[in-house]
Write an enzyme that holds these catalytic residues in place. Sequence first.
Site, PDB file in Angstrom:
ATOM      1  N   ASN A 140      10.728   1.068   7.159  1.00  0.00           N
ATOM      2  CA  ASN A 140       9.796   0.222   6.408  1.00  0.00           C
ATOM      3  C   ASN A 140       9.921  -1.251   6.782  1.00  0.00           C
ATOM      4  O   ASN A 140       9.003  -2.034   6.536  1.00  0.00           O
ATOM      5  CB  ASN A 140      10.030   0.378   4.909  1.00  0.00           C
ATOM      6  CG  ASN A 140       9.258   1.531   4.295  1.00  0.00           C
ATOM      7  OD1 ASN A 140       9.724   2.167   3.369  1.00  0.00           O
ATOM      8  ND2 ASN A 140       8.074   1.828   4.800  1.00  0.00           N
ATOM      9  N   TYR A 141      11.077  -1.628   7.356  1.00  0.00           N
ATOM     10  CA  TYR A 141      11.275  -3.011   7.783  1.00  0.00           C
ATOM     11  C   TYR A 141      11.196  -3.067   9.314  1.00  0.00           C
ATOM     12  O   TYR A 141      12.176  -3.339   9.992  1.00  0.00           O
ATOM     13  CB  TYR A 141      12.626  -3.541   7.296  1.00  0.00           C
ATOM     14  CG  TYR A 141      12.787  -3.566   5.798  1.00  0.00           C
ATOM     15  CD1 TYR A 141      11.687  -3.492   4.942  1.00  0.00           C
ATOM     16  CD2 TYR A 141      14.043  -3.673   5.220  1.00  0.00           C
ATOM     17  CE1 TYR A 141      11.841  -3.517   3.570  1.00  0.00           C
ATOM     18  CE2 TYR A 141      14.207  -3.702   3.834  1.00  0.00           C
ATOM     19  CZ  TYR A 141      13.100  -3.618   3.020  1.00  0.00           C
ATOM     20  OH  TYR A 141      13.256  -3.656   1.658  1.00  0.00           O
ATOM     21  N   GLY A 160       0.809  -1.198   0.000  1.00  0.00           N
ATOM     22  CA  GLY A 160       0.000   0.000   0.000  1.00  0.00           C
ATOM     23  C   GLY A 160       0.849   1.257   0.000  1.00  0.00           C
ATOM     24  O   GLY A 160       1.895   1.321   0.653  1.00  0.00           O
TER      25      GLY A 160
END
Length: 548
Positions: free
Chosen positions: A490-491, A187
């Site tokens: 993001n991780y 997304g």
Amino acid sequence: MKMKIFSGPTFLITVHLIYLITIPRVYSSLPLPLYAPELFLECLDAQPADPGSRNSRAAVIPTDSSFSTNLMRAVRNLRFASASTRKPEAIVAAVTETHIRATISCCKHLNLELKVRSGGHDYEGFSYTSPVPFVILDMYNFDKVDINLKDETAWIQSGASLGELYYNIAKTSKVHAFPAGVCPKVGAGGHFSGGGFGNLLRKYGLSIDHIIDAQIMDADGKVYRDRRSMGEDVFWAIRGGGGGSYGVILAWKLKLVRVPENVTVFKLERTVEEGVIDLVHKWQQVAPVIDKDLFIRLEIKPVYRRTTSKCKTKTINVSFIGMFLGSPERLLNIMNKRFPELYLREPDCMVKKWIDSVVFWAEYPENAPLEILLEKISVNESYWKRTSDFVQTPISKRGIAKIFQTMIYHSPLPRRVWMQWNPWGGRMAEIASDETPFPHRAGNVFMIEHFMNWYAPGNELEEAFLAISRSFKMAMTPFVSKNPREAFLNYRDVDIGITTPGYNATFEKAKVYGEKYFQGNYLRLFQVKARFDPTNFFRSQQGIPVLE
């Protein structure tokens, strides 16, 4: 306050709602009644609504037959789909801004935590799980993409997937693209707010380096339609600082980039027996400084190798996966000069339209129709753990050999512990570390993503695999960044630090993970948070806090 707040509620529900609204609002786990979901629906319908509609029509609660389907359609990690995982009091699949505003208001009144989910790829499930009572605001229906080739821009709503973005760009132009991830189902909301990383990184940098405007709704339901109205500090913070710490991102405005009409991709595999240790060592010297048009990812996996008709041994297989913004002829000329040891040859090079290279990198069938990029619901999901590292000094051949041996040791079956190494350099080295909250720019040779997958449920099995993942991550310590050991937002990784379930985190407590994700930019994010969301309504276990 009038007693008749809703149309037709029982006296008990009305009195309980008044109690919840009038008590001091704190962000710890308060006991909620068994009928909290119904109470939430009543609250939704007490809020201003769109003409001819009720806000509750956008919501489902656990007693609805469609609740499980709505919950699971964006649960990417089955670790967070167990029976013991706390379920939301409701899921609101917002169709309009009114639905979002009503959801925020009712979560505030009922002291429910709000979780905003765009694609559900948060590695630790923060967008759809919580240790305290919560509601999911699902942005699934906010998926409009508008391309404007006159000024080479696009507006994309935060519930749209990267695949939808890529598909719409390709339908409009053969020579435009956008630098973002290679997984089409991700997304846009979470991907961009965390940085946005993909195979155009060395040419164009991150997604956030090409976001030129945004729209956001704050904790009071106010919508800021552009960066000027929200303020440059907020616009700076949401591009890589985790937009979920500040408000609900409604949409992003992107500056498209130019690509050739045809690009070249390749994938070569080499094993230890074929001299891959030397190749990986050379890759570190070449990949970060080679032509900006070339990105070569390493995918490193333990595999079985047959030694005799009856015997198999483990070895390491390394895939060299390339994306080149140009022709095979120019690519081969570059590789023959800079990396001849890889032995890339013309038959290895595949010429594709940029949009077809997206299908290649996503590992979809080669003849799959482009409409496959529009699919947002995943099947065959597994249980997994992901982590990240940054490497700032090339690893010696001896070190590479040790890493490979450790991978084999930590992989009782093939492909359990594996990695991707992604080269930095190029445009990434030209952008200042404080240009956006994402600080991992110049000085990094490559970024590592660590993978651990398993395919069956069970607490004991999960703990065993998590232990293997953590042990391998510990073994990588000598080879990666230090003081702090940096990580990519993001991780997400809870092992680098989280706040308490009540989220009453201080600056110092959150600094444990804040400096690993943001380094020196953490202080500025903290200051922006204090101004834009002073009550800490938008919060999570790894969020940006406010002063107690």
